[in-house]
Motif scaffolding. Structure first.
Motif, mmCIF file in Angstrom:
data_model
loop_
_atom_site.group_PDB
_atom_site.id
_atom_site.type_symbol
_atom_site.label_atom_id
_atom_site.label_comp_id
_atom_site.label_asym_id
_atom_site.label_seq_id
_atom_site.Cartn_x
_atom_site.Cartn_y
_atom_site.Cartn_z
ATOM 1 N N ALA A 8 9.806 -8.734 -8.670
ATOM 2 C CA ALA A 8 9.706 -7.720 -9.846
ATOM 3 C C ALA A 8 8.728 -6.473 -9.719
ATOM 4 N N PRO A 9 8.784 -5.730 -10.335
ATOM 5 C CA PRO A 9 7.767 -4.538 -10.404
ATOM 6 C C PRO A 9 6.477 -5.085 -10.515
ATOM 7 N N VAL A 10 5.518 -4.585 -9.728
ATOM 8 C CA VAL A 10 4.174 -5.173 -9.710
ATOM 9 C C VAL A 10 2.972 -4.035 -9.802
ATOM 10 N N GLU A 11 1.925 -4.438 -9.995
ATOM 11 C CA GLU A 11 0.646 -3.585 -9.964
ATOM 12 C C GLU A 11 -0.287 -3.668 -8.931
ATOM 13 N N ARG A 12 -0.642 -2.654 -8.308
ATOM 14 C CA ARG A 12 -1.483 -2.657 -7.156
ATOM 15 C C ARG A 12 -1.382 -3.925 -6.261
ATOM 16 N N VAL A 13 -0.096 -3.987 -5.720
ATOM 17 C CA VAL A 13 0.668 -5.121 -4.907
ATOM 18 C C VAL A 13 0.780 -4.161 -3.682
ATOM 19 N N GLN A 14 0.309 -4.681 -2.683
ATOM 20 C CA GLN A 14 0.852 -4.300 -1.110
ATOM 21 C C GLN A 14 2.003 -4.663 -0.577
ATOM 22 N N PRO A 15 2.813 -4.050 0.127
ATOM 23 C CA PRO A 15 4.173 -4.622 0.604
ATOM 24 C C PRO A 15 3.749 -5.829 1.427
ATOM 25 N N GLN A 73 -11.214 -8.307 -7.595
ATOM 26 C CA GLN A 73 -9.753 -8.534 -7.841
ATOM 27 C C GLN A 73 -8.959 -7.782 -6.593
ATOM 28 N N ILE A 74 -8.119 -8.695 -6.127
ATOM 29 C CA ILE A 74 -7.312 -8.176 -4.923
ATOM 30 C C ILE A 74 -5.896 -7.273 -5.731
ATOM 31 N N LEU A 75 -5.292 -8.051 -6.715
ATOM 32 C CA LEU A 75 -3.860 -7.360 -7.120
ATOM 33 C C LEU A 75 -3.489 -8.078 -8.623
ATOM 34 N N GLY A 76 -2.511 -7.407 -9.027
ATOM 35 C CA GLY A 76 -1.870 -8.055 -10.139
ATOM 36 C C GLY A 76 -0.253 -8.203 -9.916
ATOM 37 N N THR A 77 0.452 -9.069 -10.243
ATOM 38 C CA THR A 77 1.733 -9.206 -9.779
ATOM 39 C C THR A 77 2.477 -9.997 -11.199
ATOM 40 N N ARG A 78 3.595 -9.386 -11.424
ATOM 41 C CA ARG A 78 4.514 -10.019 -12.568
ATOM 42 C C ARG A 78 5.060 -11.584 -12.234
ATOM 43 N N ALA A 123 -18.185 -7.661 0.450
ATOM 44 C CA ALA A 123 -16.952 -8.402 0.845
ATOM 45 C C ALA A 123 -15.731 -7.970 0.735
ATOM 46 N N VAL A 124 -15.495 -6.767 0.150
ATOM 47 C CA VAL A 124 -14.143 -6.000 0.169
ATOM 48 C C VAL A 124 -14.097 -5.528 1.649
ATOM 49 N N LYS A 125 -15.127 -5.003 2.206
ATOM 50 C CA LYS A 125 -14.864 -4.549 3.627
ATOM 51 C C LYS A 125 -14.598 -5.673 4.566
ATOM 52 N N SER A 126 -14.658 -7.131 4.177
ATOM 53 C CA SER A 126 -14.306 -8.083 5.262
ATOM 54 C C SER A 126 -13.086 -8.642 4.716
ATOM 55 N N LEU A 127 -12.326 -8.277 3.840
ATOM 56 C CA LEU A 127 -10.876 -8.829 3.648
ATOM 57 C C LEU A 127 -9.909 -8.361 4.434
ATOM 58 N N GLN A 132 -6.706 -5.054 1.982
ATOM 59 C CA GLN A 132 -7.539 -3.893 1.585
ATOM 60 C C GLN A 132 -6.718 -2.849 1.246
ATOM 61 N N ALA A 133 -5.608 -2.722 1.816
ATOM 62 C CA ALA A 133 -4.445 -1.782 1.558
ATOM 63 C C ALA A 133 -4.207 -1.694 0.194
ATOM 64 N N GLY A 134 -4.170 -2.849 -0.713
ATOM 65 C CA GLY A 134 -3.955 -2.563 -2.158
ATOM 66 C C GLY A 134 -5.148 -2.048 -2.898
ATOM 67 N N LYS A 135 -6.092 -1.563 -2.388
ATOM 68 C CA LYS A 135 -7.256 -1.076 -2.942
ATOM 69 C C LYS A 135 -7.787 -2.067 -4.006
ATOM 70 N N PRO A 136 -8.528 -3.243 -3.473
ATOM 71 C CA PRO A 136 -8.944 -4.276 -4.477
ATOM 72 C C PRO A 136 -10.434 -3.534 -4.864
ATOM 73 N N TRP A 137 -10.721 -4.088 -6.063
ATOM 74 C CA TRP A 137 -12.058 -3.596 -6.759
ATOM 75 C C TRP A 137 -12.899 -4.723 -7.137
ATOM 76 N N VAL A 138 -14.271 -4.532 -7.422
ATOM 77 C CA VAL A 138 -15.301 -5.379 -8.014
ATOM 78 C C VAL A 138 -15.121 -5.560 -9.424
ATOM 79 N N ARG A 139 -15.418 -6.619 -10.013
ATOM 80 C CA ARG A 139 -15.463 -6.918 -11.441
ATOM 81 C C ARG A 139 -16.552 -7.922 -11.630
ATOM 82 N N SER A 140 -17.036 -7.916 -12.835
ATOM 83 C CA SER A 140 -17.951 -8.961 -13.147
ATOM 84 C C SER A 140 -17.191 -10.308 -13.853
ATOM 85 N N PHE A 141 -17.746 -11.503 -13.478
ATOM 86 C CA PHE A 141 -17.194 -12.417 -14.146
ATOM 87 C C PHE A 141 -17.072 -12.313 -15.723
ATOM 88 N N ALA A 142 -17.973 -11.618 -16.357
ATOM 89 C CA ALA A 142 -18.041 -11.416 -17.804
ATOM 90 C C ALA A 142 -16.709 -10.745 -18.287
#
Length: 152
Positions: A8-15, A73-78, A123-127, A132-142
């Motif tokens: 299904a359509p996904v957001e920020r998902v690498q093939p 956060q690596i990706l979101g998918t439906r 850590a993003v650089k070590s993925l 990395q192609a999906g452009k992961p980003w850093v978030r707080s647990f809060a």
């Protein structure tokens, strides 16, 4: 194996990487039917499928982490099976949670638990490159805990 249904359509998902298929040569004669004993032995050697990780089981884990810590956060998918596959493929430091986005479930895959933002950015650089192609980003647990709070 049968080909997987189109995702299904996904957001920020690498093939997904392409899967090579090897044609199976046609047998020149029909194989002899296996005896019941042979079938039983084959069944005994077949490993039981491992339980897929659960987003609901992770909810309490996300809630129990210090809000001042960070994750990637690596990706979101439906499609929940896509999230489960990433977690199973990459290991125990990967988890996912479910949130509602535009009225539908969105399965969000995350990586790690870092004491500070700089460690999470590093850590993003070590993925793996595929993640990395999906452009992961850093978030707080809060921020994740705030997202999960209304769904409790």
């Amino acid at each position: 194996p049968a080909p997987a249904p189109a995702p299904a359509p996904v957001e920020r998902v690498q093939p997904a990487p392409p899967v090579a298929t090897v044609p199976t040569p046609a047998p020149t004669q029909a194989p002899a039917p296996a005896s019941p004993q042979v079938r039983q032995n084959v069944a005994e050697r077949t490993p039981a499928p491992t339980a897929a990780p659960s987003a609901s089981g992770n909810r309490s884990w996300y809630a129990s982490q210090p809000g001042s810590n960070y994750l990637v956060q690596i990706l979101g998918t439906r499609v929940e099976k896509n999230a489960q596959a990433i977690v199973q493929q990459h290991g125990a430091s990967y988890r996912y949670f479910t949130k509602t986005h535009e009225g539908k479930p969105l399965y969000v895959v995350t990586y790690g638990n870092f004491a500070n933002r700089a460690a999470a950015v590093a850590a993003v650089k070590s993925l793996p490159a595929s993640l990395q192609a999906g452009k992961p980003w850093v978030r707080s647990f809060a921020s994740v805990q705030q997202e999960l709070a209304p769904a409790r």
